[in-house]
Design a protein around this motif. Structure first.
Motif, PDB file in Angstrom:
ATOM      1  N   ALA A  97       2.395  14.713  14.347  1.00 31.21           N
ATOM      2  CA  ALA A  97       3.167  14.221  13.200  1.00 31.21           C
ATOM      3  C   ALA A  97       3.734  15.403  12.429  1.00 31.21           C
ATOM      4  O   ALA A  97       4.896  15.389  12.005  1.00 31.21           O
ATOM      5  N   PHE A 142       8.995   7.619  15.650  1.00 32.02           N
ATOM      6  CA  PHE A 142       7.718   8.161  16.091  1.00 32.02           C
ATOM      7  C   PHE A 142       6.703   8.198  14.940  1.00 32.02           C
ATOM      8  O   PHE A 142       5.577   7.715  15.072  1.00 32.02           O
ATOM      9  N   LEU A 143       7.130   8.743  13.808  1.00 34.44           N
ATOM     10  CA  LEU A 143       6.218   8.825  12.664  1.00 34.44           C
ATOM     11  C   LEU A 143       5.786   7.436  12.220  1.00 34.44           C
ATOM     12  O   LEU A 143       4.618   7.201  11.906  1.00 34.44           O
ATOM     13  N   LEU A 183      -4.883   9.510  10.089  1.00 33.18           N
ATOM     14  CA  LEU A 183      -4.305  10.239  11.208  1.00 33.18           C
ATOM     15  C   LEU A 183      -5.042  11.556  11.374  1.00 33.18           C
ATOM     16  O   LEU A 183      -5.111  12.350  10.456  1.00 33.18           O
ATOM     17  N   PRO A 206       0.530   9.025   3.752  1.00 31.53           N
ATOM     18  CA  PRO A 206       0.300   8.053   4.840  1.00 31.53           C
ATOM     19  C   PRO A 206      -0.653   8.581   5.913  1.00 31.53           C
ATOM     20  O   PRO A 206      -1.448   7.816   6.450  1.00 31.53           O
ATOM     21  N   SER A 207      -0.580   9.871   6.201  1.00 29.63           N
ATOM     22  CA  SER A 207      -1.462  10.408   7.247  1.00 29.63           C
ATOM     23  C   SER A 207      -2.916  10.203   6.889  1.00 29.63           C
ATOM     24  O   SER A 207      -3.717   9.756   7.702  1.00 29.63           O
ATOM     25  N   ILE A 264       4.283  13.045   3.868  1.00 24.69           N
ATOM     26  CA  ILE A 264       3.576  12.956   5.146  1.00 24.69           C
ATOM     27  C   ILE A 264       2.073  12.847   4.944  1.00 24.69           C
ATOM     28  O   ILE A 264       1.394  12.081   5.615  1.00 24.69           O
ATOM     29  N   PRO A 311      -1.197   3.689  15.513  1.00 27.85           N
ATOM     30  CA  PRO A 311      -1.432   4.995  16.145  1.00 27.85           C
ATOM     31  C   PRO A 311      -1.831   4.887  17.606  1.00 27.85           C
ATOM     32  O   PRO A 311      -1.741   5.856  18.335  1.00 27.85           O
ATOM     33  N   PHE A 361      -3.831   6.436   6.573  1.00 25.13           N
ATOM     34  CA  PHE A 361      -4.023   5.744   7.845  1.00 25.13           C
ATOM     35  C   PHE A 361      -4.975   6.493   8.771  1.00 25.13           C
ATOM     36  O   PHE A 361      -5.097   6.160   9.945  1.00 25.13           O
ATOM     37  N   LEU A 379       3.298   6.080  14.525  1.00 25.62           N
ATOM     38  CA  LEU A 379       2.064   6.843  14.370  1.00 25.62           C
ATOM     39  C   LEU A 379       1.257   6.325  13.177  1.00 25.62           C
ATOM     40  O   LEU A 379       0.041   6.235  13.209  1.00 25.62           O
ATOM     41  N   PHE A 380       1.981   5.996  12.114  1.00 25.92           N
ATOM     42  CA  PHE A 380       1.284   5.560  10.912  1.00 25.92           C
ATOM     43  C   PHE A 380       0.774   4.129  11.037  1.00 25.92           C
ATOM     44  O   PHE A 380      -0.341   3.826  10.647  1.00 25.92           O
TER      45      PHE A 380
END
Lengths: 451, 333, 232, 242, 291
Positions: free
Chosen positions: B117, E273-274, B109, B103-104, B100, E281, B107, E277-278
């Motif tokens: 997330a 969803f994930l 996030l 990518p978070s 997680i 977003p 990108f 989101l990636f």
């Protein structure tokens, strides 16, 4: 920065002051002092997701204790006291609270505890502290498969409930032959269950017994009881077009299944539900007349034929129904409050006196010894079956799944009950049956596939 | 805070908490202390990523679950001591975190999106634990086989050894946090301004991922402790939203992004919840959580930076008073 | 019209505006000059209420502006076109204009005038403001300010980031505003051009007014010439 | 002629419809101060963002000491020896000034204590020693600029890219800052984006002029000041009549 | 084939419910940009209100919206004024609003528990358990109406936001609070209004789903995650997006439930969803899209 240290220390010492420096209660009781005090711990979820049924169970336990105490207590002379704790529907909290009752209040026995997951966590605590857990509703099979010596369950394990429904169908071969034109063992069965420990265990019993008889299990589907939608489950079952639906759910999902099944036009000739969600008032409130003719499998006989009880217990039964109805304005629902009442009664009326007679004291050891030595006849238990418990040395092997259970009442069995006019009545086995079972959903029922 | 000062505080606290060990406490008080230190430990782990680096996760229970399930599974199936299983679980948790976190961070996030997330990931883990019932015991969870007190197997009959173990864990976690001075500064810089941090030669992703992994590892170890202590785990307790939320509450109420904030928060909140439940829970269902909720709201409104900021606020107020006194009649503003 | 007396503004412990006094008369075009970070934007924001002052007084047409809620100030006739335009990018040009028109009276006429004066905007009235080019966005921002039918329009660096040709148009527009009877108080970095259209100028440095003169003397001021015009 | 340590060759960058940088080439020589001027929006800051890796470049190459650095991340470029300041100063608002500097010292320090030892020295250079305990959020513009410079210095770069360090300063302060920059020149190569003509003319060895993303002139300060193209682009139409 | 159509129909109806639940959240999350963890608990409160209005006063759930909506507006105003507003505009706002609304959730759940006990309560209206049949496809009556009402609410909101003054103001505030202030918009008032409307909308959603559902104190917990997923999927502040997000999740769950397992249905929607989101977003309908 001194302040950080002081905050932490302050809290530690405050805590010590509040809960800490009391004297350790003598958990095993003072043996020199022969005064017998019957004090137990009760753990039920009265807040959180499972609070609805947890509260009802707690009420049932309280009523049993109240009735015994009115007669002077156990053996007419030892009044019962108890400490109660809320497990908040959370296994870890249940364990914490059980531990608190054991260590701070010195209770030698814990009664409870509603869900199998909470029971599992409390049984750990009981085992470690060598305190009896008198489990009255956690039905999952796994609970007693760990070889624990302090956890006892009077009721049938959940897979036995699942086995019972299939046995019941197989016992009605002739009727099925006549109505559906095929033999019972050619039936197409759908098993649907909530994915908690209890639903899974019941479904295991369903599946194992169905396999034993060579039934065709077309669907075996688990779902989360917290789910807000069961339409996909129902569509799946509907597509399989089964002759029998074996359903295990809690109240909320039970109501939802009924509603959505109607909406999606699902019909089935035979439908048997397995307690939990179907044997309580909230279900009847939720589905109304649709409850009628639903078959449920329960670990207790509901509104049974009282001829099966001894005179003493028949009287207790009547008294309970009357009191409950007076107090809450509705008759007791057997799956929950009656169950707890019956088992609390069994414990204080049959087990504890035996313990006191044998050892002259009320301790965890004496109670455990008494449970292991007990052989209660069926007529002396409101549960409808006798009591004899397996031990770690001689575990009981269940005939469906072949697992070993210790501390299990192997005389326990499940019962088939059926709704008539909104009331659940025992229809099977015959000695406790009050009405004759209606196996096929009558044509008037919205889920009925029968003409 | 200077490192030596922090170490000194840590030493004092450790000695004090060790001293508590010798007090004649009832068992339940010891239990509360163990729970408190457990949450202080989890919070310290959570704080690394969510406090210092400002990436708020409400899904850290997933890592506790991975830790607990892995070590218990290995213990049950292969009789591997949880002392080692703990590291396997920690390693797996780090892998899940990488899935997680990479990518978070890659990108970008941030903010509520990252939080959501994290919740989603925890929900997935929760659901998979139930679905994979052949390995995980489904919603009934896993119990430990009963073993009498055995240091080698991380199983003790009394509370005392658990207390010492979690005290040691907590000590190590706080010590690690103190010693990660450089990374802490980097994370704070990244939290405050990613571009400025990058311009100064701080690798944003590398540090974030390092913090996330250590955080996941510590929380996973906490999960193993939880499993060994309660000897029973189930998806609801260890992979549920409430554990994730409690970790966050302890840190935010205590003071996030500070070394001792999580510890302070745990020492305030955990005994409070236990005592509230003990005194109110059985008579008035719900009242204790109702009060707890009100307390959280009030606390967050009046102490937005947590309890750890209290000394600073008091100091500032005193300074202001002093200044006003200095200015005398000039202080019209 | 606008009178600022002894204004002091702080962010936290840091004071950014020191004892500033400014007067703008009705119908006048006044420019506020000064290097980046001198506090010009802060001053503008204070007049509009986005920033609260530490002390001092701001009166507009005799009324104490500080007693009026920030969102009510446009209704008193004080409108700021902020630095960076701050258009509502996900709304159309027309919606952006509509939103500023707090009173119905004169709304139609104002809009017509805008579309007449700025035909480019009329073409793009249905387009999302966020998709306009920089110059169009600035025009749209000014137009939006005009829609509020201000008595005094304040502009914070309207030429920021625009091509010279567009900057010229912006200055033209400002002059047209004056013709419309709107008082204009604006911040600029193009010192020379600003002073050409403004009657007077203030020079803000380090949060203090260091110079206030009419445009002509300011253009000839050695200090200004040296520092801001790069003419030795 | 001094060694060309940084060579920017034909780089371009597009944002949506805007050509922010259009085939710009120049080089930076060891020990010089290179001034970059141009009106607002000419692409000066974008150029810095491209050199320091904050934006990927669309085309062209950037070579530093013979090594391609385009495609590297900002932190990697900083480690190579190029540090930039931001036009809008970016202090870490929640950290004290001392910690701001400390954070900047850390990436190139072996031990935290080494970095800590350097903090005071840098605080003195940028005259922030008295403010060491204040939060980054509580600084005046001048102090922010100084802190920005201090942080950049703390990374001990070979090339320092300064983005409008003078803006917001009073003339006296500008003089101080100019002295400081001249002082720095003894050990560092400096590229400076600046608005204030007086400053840029005064301290730059060479100047390049950007307008609309393109390089329109390059030369010695004197040449630039007289270039009519520059005057028009930079001072606008009015300047012609001045 | 019929099966396939049934799956799609059921999925769409479920999606309608999901979309309905997330409309209020979308408004709050989109405009004030805070995460309201107590969202599901306001839904629960709305359901209780409907339940009691129906059982005690015999008021039809759809009619009870007329009572619940204004009552919840008031509740929303108070909560915004005393809990949310003090937390806005600080560095810690994001974390602290999450914690505060979590605390609020505890308060609401346990208030319900204390007042109404933990029993499951369900009502039976003339729609309960009924369905409309279309070429062998069964459409749940309650859900069909919920779907229709959801579309209606989305249309009304769309109209309000796009065509009315207050709607334009809300959109302006959601894009830039400073600029909105400069245009004479009272941001605080818009925030209060938005928050109150968001709370009232979720209360109304509670009323609309009550005929097909049941209520107990913690019923909101499950809906919470779902609502957030849908809001983010669809794109903040985009009602068409929320609708599409809801329908998408409904379809995914319906298909996954029948094809794989209903236990995995949620996992599938969370994975989608994930993924969104990636890679996107701003949501399916985000960026440049109209409200």
């Amino acid at each position: 920065m001194k302040k950080i240290v002081s905050v932490v220390l302050l809290v530690v010492f405050m805590m010590v002051a509040i809960v800490g420096c009391e004297k350790q209660p003598a958990a095993d009781g003072d043996k020199a002092n022969k005064e017998i005090k019957i004090h137990v711990g009760v753990v039920e979820p009265i807040s959180g997701a499972q609070a609805a049924l947890g509260q009802a169970e707690y009420d049932g336990i309280q009523m049993a204790i109240e009735m015994i105490n009115e007669k002077g207590g156990v053996m007419g002379k030892y009044p019962i006291t108890f400490d109660f704790a809320d497990s908040q529907s959370d296994p870890a909290t249940g364990a914490s609270e059980a531990e608190r009752l054991i260590t701070s209040k010195g209770v030698p026995v814990i009664m409870g505890s509603y869900s199998s997951a909470i029971a599992a966590s409390i049984s750990e605590v009981a085992e470690r502290n060598k305190v009896v857990l008198w489990e009255m509703s956690g039905a999952a099979d796994d609970l007693l498969q760990k070889g624990y010596s302090w956890t006892f369950r009077n009721e049938a394990n959940a897979s036995a409930w699942g086995a019972e429904s299939v046995e019941f169908i197989m016992g009605n071969d002739a009727q099925i032959q006549e109505k559906l034109g095929k033999s019972a063992k050619d039936l197409v069965v759908a098993i649907v269950h909530e994915d908690g420990p209890y639903g899974t265990a019941v479904a295991d019993g369903n599946a194992a017994t169905a396999k034993k008889y060579g039934l065709n299990v077309a669907v075996n589907e688990a779902y989360s009881s917290k789910s807000v939608d069961l339409s996909s489950v129902i569509m799946k079952v509907k597509a399989a077009n089964p002759d029998v639906l074996l359903l295990t759910s809690y109240v909320n999902d039970g109501i939802m299944f009924n509603r959505q099944a109607k909406e999606l036009g699902f019909k089935v000739p035979i439908m048997i539900t397995h307690s939990g969600g179907h044997s309580v008032q909230a279900f009847v409130d939720g589905v109304g007349a649709d409850a009628n003719y639903m078959l449920t499998v329960d670990p207790v006989p509901c509104n049974p034929n009282k001829d099966g009880f001894s005179e003493e217990y028949a009287a207790i039964f009547d008294e309970f129904v009357k009191r409950w109805t007076d107090k809450f304005g509705v008759p007791p629902y057997h799956h929950v409050e009656y169950r707890q009442f019956a088992q609390t009664m069994l414990f204080f009326n049959e087990i504890v006196p035996a313990a006191i007679e044998a050892s002259g004291e009320f301790t965890a050891q004496s109670v455990a010894d008494a449970i292991r030595a007990a052989d209660v006849p069926a007529e002396n238990s409101l549960c409808g079956f006798g009591a004899k418990f397996s031990t770690p040395e001689e575990p009981w092997v269940d005939p469906w799944l072949g697992n070993k259970h210790t501390g299990q009442n192997f005389k326990a069995r499940a019962f088939i009950n059926q709704y008539f006019d909104g009331t659940l009545v025992t229809v099977w086995p015959e000695n406790l049956a009050k009405e004759e079972a209606v196996l096929f959903l009558p044509a008037s029922h919205p889920l009925s596939a029968n003409k | 805070m200077k490192q030596n000062k922090s170490l000194l505080i840590l030493a004092i606290l450790t000695v004090a908490l060790l001293a508590v060990y010798f007090l004649p406490l009832v068992i339940f008080a010891k239990h509360i202390l163990i729970l408190t230190l457990f949450y202080a430990f989890l919070g310290t782990g959570w704080n690394l990523m969510c406090g210092y680096a400002g990436r708020l996760s409400l899904g850290h229970a997933a890592f506790a679950a991975v830790g607990a399930y892995t070590s218990i599974f290995l213990f049950k199936e292969f009789n591997l001591t949880p002392w080692l299983g703990m590291f396997v679980g920690g390693g797996l948790a780090v892998l899940v975190m990488l899935l997680i976190a990479y990518p978070s961070f890659r990108f970008g996030l941030k903010g509520p999106y990252f939080t959501l997330a994290s919740i989603a990931v925890a929900e997935i883990v929760h659901n998979l634990l139930i679905y994979g019932r052949d390995f995980t015991g489904g919603s009934l969870g896993l119990s430990l086989p009963y073993v009498p007190t055995s240091l080698a197997m991380f199983q003790f009959d009394g509370k005392e050894l658990y207390y010492l173990v979690i005290l040691a864990f907590w000590l190590l976690a706080v010590f690690l946090t103190i010693k990660m001075e450089r990374t802490r500064y980097y994370l704070e810089a990244i939290r405050e301004d990613e571009d400025a941090a990058a311009a100064l030669g701080i690798s944003v992703n590398k540090n974030l991922i390092a913090a996330a992994c250590i955080s996941a590892f510590l929380v996973a170890v906490g999960g193993t402790f939880y499993g060994q202590y309660f000897r029973y785990i189930d998806p609801y307790s260890i992979a549920g939203f409430s554990l994730s939320l409690n970790m966050a509450l302890v840190v935010v109420i205590g003071g996030s992004g500070t070394i001792f904030g999580p510890t302070i928060g745990a020492f305030v909140l955990i005994p409070l919840t236990e005592i509230l439940r003990m005194s109110l829970g059985s008579q008035y269902p719900g009242l204790h959580l109702f009060l707890y909720g009100i307390l959280l709201v009030v606390c967050i409104i009046y102490l937005p930076k947590g309890i750890a900021s209290l000394p600073g606020i008091i100091r500032a107020r005193n300074d202001k008073k002093a200044r006003q006194l200095d200015q005398g009649s000039e202080g019209v503003l | 019209m606008l009178k600022i007396e002894n204004l002091n503004v702080s962010y936290g412990d840091t004071q950014v505006i020191w004892d500033v006094n400014i007067d703008v008369a009705d119908g006048e075009v006044v420019t506020l000059l000064g290097p980046n970070g001198a506090g010009k934007t802060t001053l503008m924001k204070t007049i509009c209420g986005l920033v609260a002052p530490k002390s001092g007084k701001i009166t507009f047409m005799g009324e104490d502006l500080l007693k009026i809620n920030p969102w009510d100030r446009p209704k008193k006739g004080v409108v700021l076109i902020p630095e960076g335009r701050k258009l509502f990018g996900k709304m159309t040009v027309e919606e952006n204009l509509e939103i500023a028109a707090w009173k119905e009276e004169g709304k139609k006429e104002t809009m017509e005038w805008i579309y007449e004066t700025l035909p480019k905007l009329a073409e793009r009235r249905k387009q999302l403001a966020g998709t306009l080019s920089g110059g169009e966005q600035q025009m749209c921002a000014i137009a939006r300010g005009i829609m509020a039918q201000p008595k005094m329009l304040m502009l914070d660096e309207p030429s920021l980031g625009l091509a010279p040709i567009i900057v010229e148009q912006v200055f033209d527009l400002i002059q047209k505003l004056q013709e419309r009877g709107i008082t204009v108080f604006f911040v600029e970095q193009f010192v020379e051009q600003s002073l050409k259209i403004a009657a007077r100028g203030y020079l803000l440095e380090g949060g203090r007014i260091v110079l206030q003169e009419d445009s002509k003397s300011m253009l000839n001021n050695d200090y200004v010439r040296q520092v801001y015009l790069g003419i030795a | 002629m001094a060694e060309k340590i940084l060579m920017v060759d034909n780089i371009s960058k597009r944002f949506g419809g805007l050509q922010a940088t259009d085939k710009v080439s120049f080089d930076v020589r060891a020990g010089e101060i290179l001034g970059i001027i141009g009106p607002n929006g000419a692409g000066k800051s974008t150029l810095f963002n491209l050199i320091t890796g904050f934006y990927p470049i669309d085309e062209g190459t950037i070579t530093y000491h013979g090594e391609r650095i385009d495609g590297l991340t900002p932190d990697q470029i900083c480690h190579k020896g190029i540090t930039r300041t931001f036009q809008v100063a970016k202090p870490f608002p929640g950290l004290t000034i001392a910690d701001n500097i400390l954070v900047a010292c850390l990436p190139k320090a072996d031990k935290v204590s080494d970095a800590r030892a350097k903090v005071d020295e840098i605080l003195k250079i940028v005259s922030l020693d008295k403010k060491a305990g204040s939060l980054g959020a509580d600084l005046t513009t001048l102090e922010r600029k100084r802190l920005e410079l201090g942080k950049a210095l703390a990374t001990n770069p070979e090339i320092l890219l300064l983005d409008e360090v003078m803006t917001g300063l009073k003339p006296k302060e500008m003089d101080d800052m100019m002295e400081l920059i001249k002082e720095l020149k003894k050990t560092k190569t400096i590229v400076i984006v600046e608005h204030v003509m007086r400053v840029i003319m005064n301290i730059s060895d060479r100047i390049i002029v950007l307008d609309h993303g393109q390089k329109i002139a390059e030369g010695l300060p004197r040449e630039i000041a007289e270039n009519p193209l520059v005057i028009e682009a930079y001072l606008g139409r009015g300047a012609k009549h001045a | 084939m019929e099966m396939l159509l049934q799956i799609i129909a059921s999925g769409l109806l479920l999606g309608g419910i999901y979309a309905l639940l997330s409309v209020g959240l979308n408004l709050i999350f989109g405009v004030i940009k805070i995460v309201n963890l107590a969202h599901g608990d306001f839904l629960m409160m709305g359901m209780y209100a409907t339940f009691f209005l129906f059982t005690l006063k015999d008021i039809n759930p759809y009619v009870s919206v007329l009572i619940i909506f204004p009552a919840f507006v008031l509740v929303g105003v108070l909560i915004f004024r005393f809990i949310i507003k003090p937390l806005l505009g600080k560095a810690e706002t994001e974390v602290n609003t999450i914690i505060a609304t979590a605390g609020l959730g505890f308060v609401l759940q346990n208030l319900a528990l204390m007042l109404w006990k933990s029993d499951f309560r369900a009502i039976e209206t003339n729609l309960t358990g009924k369905s409309y049949e279309f070429a062998g496809i069964m459409l749940s009556a309650g859900r069909t109406w919920a779907f229709v009402i959801c579309i209606a609410i989305a249309l009304i909101l769309y109209y309000i936001l796009m065509k009315t003054k207050v709607g334009t103001h809300i959109r302006a505030v959601s894009q830039d609070t400073d600029a909105a202030t400069l245009m004479g918009i009272n941001v605080n008032r818009i925030y209060t209004l938005t928050f109150a409307a968001g709370i009232a909308l979720v209360g109304a959603a509670g009323a609309i789903i009550t005929p097909t559902f049941y209520v107990y104190p913690t019923v909101g917990l499950y809906f919470n995650t779902m609502a957030f997923i849908i809001v983010v999927l669809g794109g903040l502040g985009s009602f068409t997006g929320a609708l599409i997000g809801g329908l998408l999740i409904g379809l995914v769950e319906s298909f996954a439930g029948v094809m794989a397992s209903s236990e995995l249905a949620q996992v599938f929607s969370l994975l989608i969803f994930l993924f969104i989101l990636f890679v996107k977003p701003e949501g399916i309908m985000g960026k440049g899209a109209r409200v």
